[in-house]
Design a protein around this motif. Structure first.
Motif, PDB file in Angstrom:
ATOM      1  N   ALA A  66       0.453  -1.377  -0.485  1.00  0.00           N
ATOM      2  CA  ALA A  66       0.166  -0.248  -0.429  1.00  0.00           C
ATOM      3  C   ALA A  66       1.298   1.659   0.061  1.00  0.00           C
ATOM      4  O   ALA A  66       1.668   0.946   1.114  1.00  0.00           O
ATOM      5  CB  ALA A  66      -1.104  -0.077   1.347  1.00  0.00           C
ATOM      6  N   ASP A  67       0.418   2.061  -0.417  1.00  0.00           N
ATOM      7  CA  ASP A  67       1.321   3.638  -0.318  1.00  0.00           C
ATOM      8  C   ASP A  67       0.886   4.116   0.700  1.00  0.00           C
ATOM      9  O   ASP A  67       0.015   3.798   1.446  1.00  0.00           O
ATOM     10  CB  ASP A  67       1.038   4.485  -2.096  1.00  0.00           C
ATOM     11  N   ASP A  68       1.728   5.652   0.638  1.00  0.00           N
ATOM     12  CA  ASP A  68       1.546   6.141   2.134  1.00  0.00           C
ATOM     13  C   ASP A  68      -0.238   6.523   2.182  1.00  0.00           C
ATOM     14  O   ASP A  68      -0.506   6.814   3.538  1.00  0.00           O
ATOM     15  CB  ASP A  68       2.023   7.130   2.472  1.00  0.00           C
ATOM     16  N   ALA A  69      -0.604   7.085   1.426  1.00  0.00           N
ATOM     17  CA  ALA A  69      -1.706   8.015   1.293  1.00  0.00           C
ATOM     18  C   ALA A  69      -2.899   6.208   2.202  1.00  0.00           C
ATOM     19  O   ALA A  69      -4.050   6.491   2.960  1.00  0.00           O
ATOM     20  CB  ALA A  69      -2.614   8.412   0.152  1.00  0.00           C
ATOM     21  N   GLU A  70      -2.775   5.688   1.483  1.00  0.00           N
ATOM     22  CA  GLU A  70      -3.195   3.657   2.131  1.00  0.00           C
ATOM     23  C   GLU A  70      -3.677   3.953   3.347  1.00  0.00           C
ATOM     24  O   GLU A  70      -4.520   3.727   3.847  1.00  0.00           O
ATOM     25  CB  GLU A  70      -3.578   3.275   1.100  1.00  0.00           C
ATOM     26  N   ILE A  71      -2.482   3.527   3.323  1.00  0.00           N
ATOM     27  CA  ILE A  71      -2.298   3.445   4.725  1.00  0.00           C
ATOM     28  C   ILE A  71      -2.668   4.489   6.174  1.00  0.00           C
ATOM     29  O   ILE A  71      -3.129   3.881   6.706  1.00  0.00           O
ATOM     30  CB  ILE A  71      -0.117   3.325   5.722  1.00  0.00           C
ATOM     31  N   ALA A  72      -2.344   5.513   6.003  1.00  0.00           N
ATOM     32  CA  ALA A  72      -2.663   6.714   6.564  1.00  0.00           C
ATOM     33  C   ALA A  72      -4.388   6.534   6.659  1.00  0.00           C
ATOM     34  O   ALA A  72      -4.880   6.896   7.462  1.00  0.00           O
ATOM     35  CB  ALA A  72      -2.544   8.163   5.932  1.00  0.00           C
ATOM     36  N   GLY A  73      -5.203   6.403   5.800  1.00  0.00           N
ATOM     37  CA  GLY A  73      -6.572   6.609   5.406  1.00  0.00           C
ATOM     38  C   GLY A  73      -7.318   5.367   5.975  1.00  0.00           C
ATOM     39  O   GLY A  73      -7.685   5.866   6.827  1.00  0.00           O
ATOM     40  N   PHE A  74      -6.450   4.162   6.174  1.00  0.00           N
ATOM     41  CA  PHE A  74      -6.808   3.148   6.659  1.00  0.00           C
ATOM     42  C   PHE A  74      -7.231   3.051   8.891  1.00  0.00           C
ATOM     43  O   PHE A  74      -7.783   3.277   9.142  1.00  0.00           O
ATOM     44  CB  PHE A  74      -6.703   1.693   6.321  1.00  0.00           C
ATOM     45  N   VAL A  75      -5.711   3.583   8.821  1.00  0.00           N
ATOM     46  CA  VAL A  75      -5.595   3.823  10.168  1.00  0.00           C
ATOM     47  C   VAL A  75      -6.347   4.827  10.632  1.00  0.00           C
ATOM     48  O   VAL A  75      -7.178   4.840  11.940  1.00  0.00           O
ATOM     49  CB  VAL A  75      -3.779   4.169  10.719  1.00  0.00           C
TER      50      VAL A  75
END
Length: 125
Positions: A66-75
């Motif tokens: 996952a890219d950084d935006a996906e990881i941050a968005g999910f968390v």
């Protein structure tokens, strides 16, 4: 039956089908990165599932691909769902079962949010 979290993503899994709208769910939150809904077999007064919209089998798969935006968005979505459910003050439990030893049953990364009562010890002794 627990699954092997190292297997390739299976587009026929139940969460992929929920994401595509093929199976109904009681949704409580959705954004570009995540979907949250009520578990159909709740194990606590509040039992919600949060899944990323991407095709990730496990936490390891997600962290690696996952890219950084996906990881941050999910968390952020997980935190938002817990807040909106009123669970922050009394407390809640997050659980992500990964692979066979973790008893993962659906080959799509997902986080359980449990709350609404005292949950007891994390693992039986």
């Amino acid at each position: 039956m627990p699954i092997d979290a190292t297997l390739p993503y299976d587009d026929t899994n139940i969460f992929a089908r929920i994401l595509r709208g093929e199976i109904p769910s009681t949704r409580v939150y959705e954004d570009a990165f995540a979907l949250a809904f009520h578990d159909i077999a709740p194990q606590a007064p509040t039992h919600l599932l949060v899944i990323p919209k991407g095709r990730y089998v496990s936490w390891d798969d997600f962290a690696a691909k996952a890219d950084d935006a996906e990881i941050a968005g999910f968390v952020r979505a997980v935190g938002h769902v817990a807040r909106e459910a009123g669970l922050v003050e009394p407390g809640y439990r997050l659980l992500a079962n990964i692979g066979g030893h973790g008893h993962q049953e659906v080959p799509h990364l997902h986080v359980h949010i449990f709350g609404g009562r005292q949950l007891g010890a994390m693992l039986p002794r």
